[in-house]
Design a protein around this motif. Sequence first.
Motif, PDB file in Angstrom:
ATOM      1  N   ILE A  71       0.847  -1.202   0.000  1.00  0.00           N
ATOM      2  CA  ILE A  71       0.000   0.000   0.000  1.00  0.00           C
ATOM      3  C   ILE A  71       0.877   1.245   0.000  1.00  0.00           C
ATOM      4  O   ILE A  71       0.638   2.192  -0.754  1.00  0.00           O
ATOM      5  N   ARG A  72       1.925   1.243   0.819  1.00  0.00           N
ATOM      6  CA  ARG A  72       2.821   2.402   0.872  1.00  0.00           C
ATOM      7  C   ARG A  72       3.604   2.552  -0.419  1.00  0.00           C
ATOM      8  O   ARG A  72       3.926   3.667  -0.840  1.00  0.00           O
ATOM      9  N   ALA A  73       3.920   1.434  -1.094  1.00  0.00           N
ATOM     10  CA  ALA A  73       4.630   1.492  -2.383  1.00  0.00           C
ATOM     11  C   ALA A  73       3.759   2.157  -3.450  1.00  0.00           C
ATOM     12  O   ALA A  73       4.284   2.771  -4.386  1.00  0.00           O
ATOM     13  N   ARG A  74       2.445   2.031  -3.321  1.00  0.00           N
ATOM     14  CA  ARG A  74       1.526   2.680  -4.254  1.00  0.00           C
ATOM     15  C   ARG A  74       1.369   4.173  -3.950  1.00  0.00           C
ATOM     16  O   ARG A  74       0.720   4.897  -4.693  1.00  0.00           O
ATOM     17  N   GLY A  75       1.956   4.623  -2.840  1.00  0.00           N
ATOM     18  CA  GLY A  75       1.906   6.043  -2.497  1.00  0.00           C
ATOM     19  C   GLY A  75       0.733   6.432  -1.620  1.00  0.00           C
ATOM     20  O   GLY A  75       0.451   7.601  -1.454  1.00  0.00           O
ATOM     21  N   VAL A  76       0.045   5.442  -1.026  1.00  0.00           N
ATOM     22  CA  VAL A  76      -1.102   5.720  -0.150  1.00  0.00           C
ATOM     23  C   VAL A  76      -0.596   5.796   1.285  1.00  0.00           C
ATOM     24  O   VAL A  76       0.187   4.963   1.733  1.00  0.00           O
ATOM     25  N   LYS A  77      -1.036   6.808   2.017  1.00  0.00           N
ATOM     26  CA  LYS A  77      -0.629   6.969   3.406  1.00  0.00           C
ATOM     27  C   LYS A  77      -1.405   6.004   4.285  1.00  0.00           C
ATOM     28  O   LYS A  77      -2.615   5.877   4.165  1.00  0.00           O
TER      29      LYS A  77
END
Length: 78
Positions: A71-77
């Motif tokens: 999820i963080r790799a997709r740029g979502v906090k």
Amino acid sequence: MSAHCQLTGAQPGFGNNISHSHRRTSRRFDPNIQRKRYWLASEGRHVRLTLSARAIKAIDTIGIEAAVARIRARGVKV
């Protein structure tokens, strides 16, 4: 971002209802979105995620730590 999965990126699809007389009206195909809370042991806290049913099954397989990393790799906090 109401009907949007944080892990898989699933979002509504659009199409048409087709009546017996073959008239077409617009409709939405919404993913099965759930709010779920997981314990994130590495950070010592709970995280609340908006997930599709398919993503919940994926987390059962890959684990919450790997899922949060994706999820963080997709740029979502998180």
